[in-house]
Write a protein that holds these residues in place. Structure first.
Motif, PDB file in Angstrom:
ATOM      1  N   MET A   1       0.864  -1.191   0.000  1.00  0.00           N
ATOM      2  CA  MET A   1       0.000   0.000   0.000  1.00  0.00           C
ATOM      3  C   MET A   1       0.898   1.237   0.000  1.00  0.00           C
ATOM      4  SD  MET A   1      -2.805  -1.257   2.811  1.00  0.00           S
ATOM      5  CE  MET A   1      -3.862   0.159   2.659  1.00  0.00           C
ATOM      6  N   LYS A   2       0.720   2.081  -0.994  1.00  0.00           N
ATOM      7  CA  LYS A   2       1.595   3.236  -1.058  1.00  0.00           C
ATOM      8  C   LYS A   2       0.935   4.415  -1.776  1.00  0.00           C
ATOM      9  CE  LYS A   2       3.925   1.699  -5.291  1.00  0.00           C
ATOM     10  NZ  LYS A   2       5.212   1.413  -5.938  1.00  0.00           N
ATOM     11  N   THR A   3       1.521   5.588  -1.550  1.00  0.00           N
ATOM     12  CA  THR A   3       1.124   6.819  -2.219  1.00  0.00           C
ATOM     13  C   THR A   3       2.355   7.411  -2.871  1.00  0.00           C
ATOM     14  OG1 THR A   3      -0.570   7.235  -0.547  1.00  0.00           O
ATOM     15  CG2 THR A   3       0.089   9.105  -1.906  1.00  0.00           C
ATOM     16  N   LYS A   4       2.206   7.839  -4.115  1.00  0.00           N
ATOM     17  CA  LYS A   4       3.324   8.418  -4.841  1.00  0.00           C
ATOM     18  C   LYS A   4       2.898   9.739  -5.460  1.00  0.00           C
ATOM     19  CE  LYS A   4       6.708   7.236  -8.438  1.00  0.00           C
ATOM     20  NZ  LYS A   4       7.085   6.212  -9.463  1.00  0.00           N
ATOM     21  N   LEU A   5       3.741  10.751  -5.315  1.00  0.00           N
ATOM     22  CA  LEU A   5       3.480  12.089  -5.848  1.00  0.00           C
ATOM     23  C   LEU A   5       4.354  12.301  -7.075  1.00  0.00           C
ATOM     24  CD1 LEU A   5       1.548  14.215  -4.624  1.00  0.00           C
ATOM     25  CD2 LEU A   5       3.545  15.336  -3.634  1.00  0.00           C
ATOM     26  N   ILE A   6       3.736  12.694  -8.196  1.00  0.00           N
ATOM     27  CA  ILE A   6       4.476  12.869  -9.438  1.00  0.00           C
ATOM     28  C   ILE A   6       4.269  14.281  -9.982  1.00  0.00           C
ATOM     29  CG2 ILE A   6       4.728  12.085 -11.840  1.00  0.00           C
ATOM     30  CD1 ILE A   6       3.698   9.360 -10.883  1.00  0.00           C
ATOM     31  N   ARG A   7       5.344  14.944 -10.317  1.00  0.00           N
ATOM     32  CA  ARG A   7       5.267  16.283 -10.901  1.00  0.00           C
ATOM     33  C   ARG A   7       5.025  16.159 -12.405  1.00  0.00           C
ATOM     34  NH1 ARG A   7      10.072  20.010  -8.599  1.00  0.00           N
ATOM     35  NH2 ARG A   7       8.855  21.484  -9.834  1.00  0.00           N
ATOM     36  N   THR A   8       4.109  16.969 -12.922  1.00  0.00           N
ATOM     37  CA  THR A   8       3.809  16.911 -14.362  1.00  0.00           C
ATOM     38  C   THR A   8       4.523  18.010 -15.142  1.00  0.00           C
ATOM     39  OG1 THR A   8       1.891  18.394 -14.286  1.00  0.00           O
ATOM     40  CG2 THR A   8       1.498  16.054 -13.792  1.00  0.00           C
ATOM     41  N   GLY A   9       4.934  19.060 -14.453  1.00  0.00           N
ATOM     42  CA  GLY A   9       5.548  20.192 -15.135  1.00  0.00           C
ATOM     43  C   GLY A   9       4.551  21.147 -15.746  1.00  0.00           C
ATOM     44  N   LYS A  10       3.266  20.783 -15.728  1.00  0.00           N
ATOM     45  CA  LYS A  10       2.227  21.656 -16.290  1.00  0.00           C
ATOM     46  C   LYS A  10       1.750  22.649 -15.233  1.00  0.00           C
ATOM     47  CE  LYS A  10      -2.333  21.674 -18.512  1.00  0.00           C
ATOM     48  NZ  LYS A  10      -1.937  22.464 -19.703  1.00  0.00           N
ATOM     49  N   LEU A  11       1.667  23.912 -15.606  1.00  0.00           N
ATOM     50  CA  LEU A  11       1.190  24.950 -14.698  1.00  0.00           C
ATOM     51  C   LEU A  11      -0.218  25.393 -15.079  1.00  0.00           C
ATOM     52  CD1 LEU A  11       4.345  27.263 -14.371  1.00  0.00           C
ATOM     53  CD2 LEU A  11       3.604  25.450 -12.814  1.00  0.00           C
ATOM     54  N   ILE A  12      -1.068  25.498 -14.083  1.00  0.00           N
ATOM     55  CA  ILE A  12      -2.407  26.069 -14.247  1.00  0.00           C
ATOM     56  C   ILE A  12      -2.599  27.077 -13.126  1.00  0.00           C
ATOM     57  CG2 ILE A  12      -4.904  25.605 -14.232  1.00  0.00           C
ATOM     58  CD1 ILE A  12      -4.328  22.834 -15.317  1.00  0.00           C
ATOM     59  N   ASP A  13      -2.979  28.296 -13.487  1.00  0.00           N
ATOM     60  CA  ASP A  13      -3.135  29.376 -12.494  1.00  0.00           C
ATOM     61  C   ASP A  13      -1.868  29.550 -11.653  1.00  0.00           C
ATOM     62  OD1 ASP A  13      -5.743  29.681 -13.422  1.00  0.00           O
ATOM     63  OD2 ASP A  13      -6.588  28.354 -11.899  1.00  0.00           O
TER      64      ASP A  13
END
Length: 346
Positions: A1-13
């Motif tokens: 069981m895990k949680t992973k955070l991934i950066r997309t590089g896309k900016l909104i606002d």
């Protein structure tokens, strides 16, 4: 069981879109964006042992902000707020003060206004395996709603194959609130029409709607109508071939009780989706207006290519005193829990 955070590089606002991946010990995988609190993927194992994504959406975050998609916008997988469904004439009154919201086609306010919570950047407050808590602060006057509303939504994936959505909200001024989630599900391995899916809802009444799908305040018994899902039946068995379903069902329960809202099964995948909720109403929508090009793996999505079970309070309740209140006041705590549970059926 895990949680992973991934950066997309896309900016909104001015904020970066993050993807949050939740995985349980069964290999079930859920991907959520902090843009719109969108459930982008919900991958489960079907009875053939194959991995299958049961929600509609896109492969790339950029596609969720594409102009052609927003022109005929189906709210794929997003949170709906500050007020779900339709508000008659986009207008309501609290404590003698009348508020005029933006008006969509037909003159009513739809799903929170021109830019609702579904197109906002949410902050990632915490990630605790396997869950994520997102927060959005809706300022006083946003979309012409009164009060600064702070909303937190926690997604948690359990080893029982439950995706739990826990909502909380507080306000500094009396306001109208009715939150829901707008995932489109399709349990068939190859997608396509959901007409053969088998569906059941413990709801003896549905809510009358006017010509623009706005709830009038009248309850109509399902008995003897094509809206009757008290016993399981194929979704397409009795439906109007042009309309499908786009109705709010009042669940048979005590107010606030946590119970089953619906069960949907599909034979080829062997999958069953059960929806449980604390909310009094489940809006059942079979995607009449769905027309999206270039979805996941390049698939086009068409009418009746998915179904939504939108758990919420009675739509337009802010204008119908006989319905449970959707007014939140300072010092009060808005809470809602909805669970999507996936199982194999025999």
């Amino acid at each position: 069981m895990k949680t992973k955070l991934i950066r997309t590089g896309k900016l909104i606002d001015g904020k970066e879109v993050l993807a949050i991946e939740l995985t349980n010990s069964l290999g079930t995988y859920v991907k959520i964006y902090n843009y719109g609190a969108i459930i982008n993927k919900f991958i489960v194992t079907n009875k053939q042992g194959e991995k299958q994504d049961i929600v509609l959406g896109f492969d790339d975050i950029d596609q969720y902000t594409n102009e052609s998609y927003l022109t005929n916008y189906p709210y794929f997988g997003a949170v709906i707020g500050r007020y779900a469904n339709r508000v008659k004439n986009g207008r309501f009154t609290i404590d003698g003060q009348t508020y005029q919201l933006s008006q969509a086609k037909g003159g009513d306010c739809l799903h929170g206004g021109d830019i609702g919570f579904d197109r906002k950047m949410w902050d990632v407050l915490s990630t605790i395996d396997p869950s994520v808590t997102l927060q959005y602060v809706s300022e006083d006057g946003e979309e012409h709603f009164p009060g600064k509303l702070t909303v937190q939504l926690t997604f948690k994936l359990t080893d029982e194959n439950e995706l739990i959505l826990d909502y909380k909200a507080e306000t500094d001024q009396a306001t109208a609130i009715n939150l829901t989630h707008h995932s489109y599900f399709n349990l068939a391995p190859q997608g396509g029409s959901i007409a053969a899916h088998k569906h059941r809802m413990p709801a003896s009444n549905y809510l009358e709607q006017d010509d623009n799908y706005v709830v009038t305040g009248k309850l109509i018994p399902v008995e003897g109508t094509h809206h009757d899902f008290l016993a399981e039946k194929e979704i397409g068995k009795d439906w109007d071939l042009n309309e499908g379903y786009d109705q709010s069902y009042v669940l048979d329960k005590q107010y606030g009780e946590f119970t089953l809202a619906s069960e949907t099964r599909e034979e080829n995948s062997g999958l069953k989706l059960s929806v449980y909720t604390t909310e009094p109403v489940a809006h059942f929508y079979t995607a009449k207006y769905l027309d999206v090009k270039g979805g996941k793996e390049g698939k086009d999505y068409h009418s009746f290519g998915g179904f939504c079970v939108e758990t919420q309070h009675h739509p337009n309740a802010i204008n119908i005193p006989a319905f449970p209140s959707t007014i939140l006041r300072p010092g009060e705590h808005y809470k809602q829990t909805t669970i999507y549970k996936i199982e194999h059926h025999s």
